[in-house]
Scaffold this active site. Structure first.
Site, short mmCIF file in Angstrom:
data_model
loop_
_atom_site.label_atom_id
_atom_site.label_comp_id
_atom_site.label_asym_id
_atom_site.label_seq_id
_atom_site.Cartn_x
_atom_site.Cartn_y
_atom_site.Cartn_z
N SER A 72 -25.68 -0.07 -45.46
CA SER A 72 -27.12 0.37 -44.40
C SER A 72 -26.59 -1.06 -43.69
CB SER A 72 -28.14 -0.41 -45.13
OG SER A 72 -28.43 -0.94 -46.72
N HIS A 125 -23.71 6.54 -43.50
CA HIS A 125 -25.47 6.02 -44.39
C HIS A 125 -26.02 6.83 -44.07
CE1 HIS A 125 -29.06 3.45 -43.73
NE2 HIS A 125 -28.50 3.40 -44.32
N GLU A 185 -26.08 8.19 -40.71
CA GLU A 185 -25.23 7.58 -39.95
C GLU A 185 -24.44 7.33 -39.86
OE1 GLU A 185 -28.00 3.78 -37.71
OE2 GLU A 185 -27.46 3.71 -39.87
N ASN A 219 -31.74 0.54 -39.30
CA ASN A 219 -32.00 -0.56 -40.10
C ASN A 219 -32.28 -1.35 -39.25
OD1 ASN A 219 -32.92 -0.50 -42.88
ND2 ASN A 219 -30.70 -0.22 -43.06
#
Length: 283
Positions: A119, A140, A152, A190
């Site tokens: 992540s 991800h 992702e 993130n």
């Protein structure tokens, strides 16, 4: 490249979710972890999720059995020799991930794509621990994997167009929506989400508000489905801290400094839902 057998390293919350959606898409799946109890627990969680869908009338019982029948469990990484595509979903720890990729480099055939569910750790950094950087990519998934539609997809500097195309096709086959990110610490998701969570922890640390009030403001004022502190507990406070450390070290900006309270909770073993206690109690 046609993918028929899909390998997953890690049978925890993310790993078993990835294994479930891969098997539901018709792929043969090898779900690996370091202990039999871990893979057994992961398979049991998949069975529970599928049974819930059967009970709701969203899935036929025969299809549930077919999905489970496509999942083989493993505690020997060498079993990944049979996979066409492997996703690593181990702890958000660089040394653990690097070692897995070094081992997969020796185990998997040269054509096999090696993906990471990281992540926050740059894909190019992971790819440097293999001899096939063109076949290393970020994939991800979001938590909980069976529910969340986003994946992702992150290309490292050396990731090939063929590797990207195969990964995008596989993502869509799993009925997920891919979003591409450049290879920066934290990527898109993130880079945005964790600083918000970290700032919520700072608000608690500085006494700006109680945890319930902080979460209520974000839920009712910003229309978030879950408050940031409750979300941190769901993600795992150790994972949140690891991502913030990656952002802080990788981007070199003090605004990404992890809140001392977050670090204290992790050091105390208060990791959120998975440990029974985080900002909230789950015991």
């Amino acid at each position: 490249m046609e993918v028929k057998t899909f390998g997953v390293i890690g049978a925890g919350q993310m790993g078993n979710g990835i294994a479930q959606v891969a098997a539901a898409s018709g792929l043969a799946v090898i779900m690996n972890d370091i202990k039999q109890e871990f893979v057994d627990r992961g398979l049991a969680n998949i069975a529970k999720n599928l049974q819930r869908n059967v009970d709701k009338g969203k899935l036929a019982a025969a299809e549930k059995d077919a999905i489970l029948g496509r999942i083989k469990t493993s505690i020997d990484l060498k079993d990944m020799a049979a996979a066409d595509f492997v996703v690593e979903a181990a702890s958000e720890n660089e040394s653990i991930k690097f070692k897995i990729f070094e081992n997969l480099e020796e185990i998997c055939a040269p054509h096999v794509i090696l993906a990471s569910n990281t992540s926050s750790i740059p894909i190019g950094r992971i790819a440097s621990h293999t001899k096939r950087p063109d076949k290393v990519i970020g994939m991800h998934f979001m938590n909980p994997v069976p529910v969340m539609k986003l994946v992702e997809v992150i290309c490292g500097l050396a990731t090939s167009a063929d590797t990207l195309e195969t990964t995008l096709d596989l993502t869509k086959r799993m009925e997920k929506t891919p979003a591409q990110s450049s290879d920066f610490p934290g990527f898109i998701a993130n880079r945005i989400l964790l600083p918000m969570i970290n700032e919520a922890v700072f608000c608690l640390y500085h006494g700006v508000g109680k945890k319930e009030d902080i979460d209520t403001v974000m839920k009712l004022g910003m229309n978030h489905p879950m408050g940031p502190l409750a979300l941190a507990d769901l993600i795992g406070l150790d994972t949140c801290l690891a991502i913030m450390n990656t952002l802080y070290q990788g981007l070199g900006d003090s605004k990404y400094r992890p809140c001392p309270l977050l670090r204290q909770y992790v050091e105390a073993g208060w990791l959120g839902r998975k440990s029974g206690k985080g900002f909230y109690s789950y015991e």
